[in-house]
Design a protein around this motif. Structure first.
Motif, PDB file in Angstrom:
ATOM      1  N   GLY A   1       0.796  -1.218   0.000  1.00 19.47           N
ATOM      2  CA  GLY A   1       0.000   0.000   0.000  1.00 19.47           C
ATOM      3  C   GLY A   1       0.824   1.260   0.000  1.00 19.47           C
TER       4      GLY A   1
ATOM      5  N   PRO B   1      -4.599   5.273   1.679  1.00 21.64           N
ATOM      6  CA  PRO B   1      -5.662   4.308   1.373  1.00 21.64           C
ATOM      7  C   PRO B   1      -6.876   5.026   0.818  1.00 21.64           C
TER       8      PRO B   1
ATOM      9  N   PRO C   1      -3.670   3.015   9.142  1.00 15.70           N
ATOM     10  CA  PRO C   1      -3.044   3.528   7.918  1.00 15.70           C
ATOM     11  C   PRO C   1      -2.433   4.908   8.050  1.00 15.70           C
TER      12      PRO C   1
END
Length: 362
Positions: free
Chosen positions: A187, A222, A257
């Motif tokens: 990611g 994200p 995140p």
């Protein structure tokens, strides 16, 4: 070893006489005279359960190449050039190529031209190296895989997006305003702020991004499907942006995140010595380079060091610099006797020479 747990802020023909040989490497035409002789983290305390304070504000990051890599932000319109990366080096076990066109996989070959959408996978004991026009290099260790997501060409420069899918990869990245290079790993996305050497370990997600030299900018944003980082949404603000410098390693927090872990050391890997050896081999070639290439290389400069290292330049009247490969001294030398024809996207077939010098002449 210091550890920081950070809450990030988002902010072609050879003959026995001298003759001109035009090489068209998919749109980058150059003239080469070929001659073959006839008959021959700071030391901070580790943060455990408590949330760390936000890090000191870093300088503004460089413009995000992620925008440019969508094909919009590079000044100037698109060109007719078709870009390719060069498969410079193969060793030991099998390395497979998947062109992304539904045709399946095939064994990789040295000096194969790799198009946008190509996936390269090294099996057990397989090793590979890919070279780009600006001198950036990507190296794969065994049981690793990367994908060439985007190879864009515009009048003002090139844009490249590469995806590390799994395994251990080394990346020598050149920082440039005209040649943008972004890497995705899990990611995370990153690109060089200055010339940088980066090791990505994605054996077990999340990726561990270690900077061996230089400085990179890392983002973890994200996003729900269909959104992008320019819309200013709350979802985009949940990630982080930060710079990582030489001697530091970063790993995202899989549970949050907006957080990441930064260490002020780079743990050694057994493959570090291999990467250094490949660097040294490249440095040795550069040390032995001639001035001839300065008149020809231009933006298609990759592959020219191989000519200097594997042949001799001669000055021919009315022809100028003429190059002869060392192998041409053998009476039975066949320039098309080592290699094979490989298919390249919509362009067609090209010759992948097995000789170390076999990229530029073909």
């Amino acid at each position: 070893m210091g550890i920081e747990d950070r809450n990030g802020s988002l902010g072609s023909t050879f003959e026995s006489i001298a003759r001109p040989f035009f090489v068209s490497r998919f749109g980058g035409a150059l003239l080469l005279w070929v001659f073959l002789a006839a008959g021959s983290a700071t030391p901070a305390k580790a943060q455990q359960e408590t949330e760390a304070s936000p890090p000191a504000r870093e300088p503004a990051p460089p413009p995000a190449p992620s925008d440019s890599l969508q094909g919009d932000s590079l000044a100037g319109g698109p060109t007719n050039a078709v870009r390719s990366a060069r498969l410079t080096y193969l060793a030991q076990g099998v390395v497979l190529v998947d062109r992304g066109d539904g045709s399946g996989t095939e064994p990789a070959q040295q000096n194969m031209a790799l198009a946008q959408g190509t996936r390269l996978t090294s099996t057990e004991n397989g090793e590979a190296e890919i070279e780009f026009e600006d001198g950036s290099v990507v190296r794969l260790t065994p049981n690793s895989s990367i994908n060439l997501d985007y190879l864009g060409a515009r009048e003002s420069g090139n844009a490249t997006r590469l995806h590390v899918l799994r395994g251990l990869a080394y990346l020598e990245l050149r920082a440039s305003k005209t040649a943008l290079f972004m890497v995705q790993a899990g990611g995370d996305s990153f690109w060089p702020v200055e010339n940088a050497t980066v090791r990505v370990n994605l054996d077990d997600p999340p990726a561990v991004i270690s900077v061996l030299d230089g400085n990179i900018h890392v983002e973890h944003i994200p996003l729900p499907a269909g959104q992008n980082s320019k819309d200013g949404s709350a979802a985009a603000a949940e990630g982080f942006r930060t710079n990582v410098h030489a001697g530091e390693s970063l790993r995202s927090d899989v549970n949050d995140p907006s957080r990441y872990f930064l260490t002020d050391s780079v743990p050694p890997e057994t493959w570090d010595n291999w990467n250094e050896a490949r660097d040294q081999a490249a440095a040795d070639q550069i040390a032995g380079s001639t001035l001839v290439r300065n008149g020809y290389a231009g933006s298609q400069g990759y592959g020219w060091s191989d000519l200097d290292a594997n042949g001799t330049w001669y000055n021919q009247p009315e022809a100028g610099p003429v190059w002869q490969p060392d192998e041409a001294l053998a009476a039975d030398f066949d320039p098309y006797g080592y290699g094979s024809w490989t298919y390249f996207g919509n362009v067609g077939y090209s010759w992948a020479s097995g000789y170390a010098w076999g990229w530029t002449p073909y």
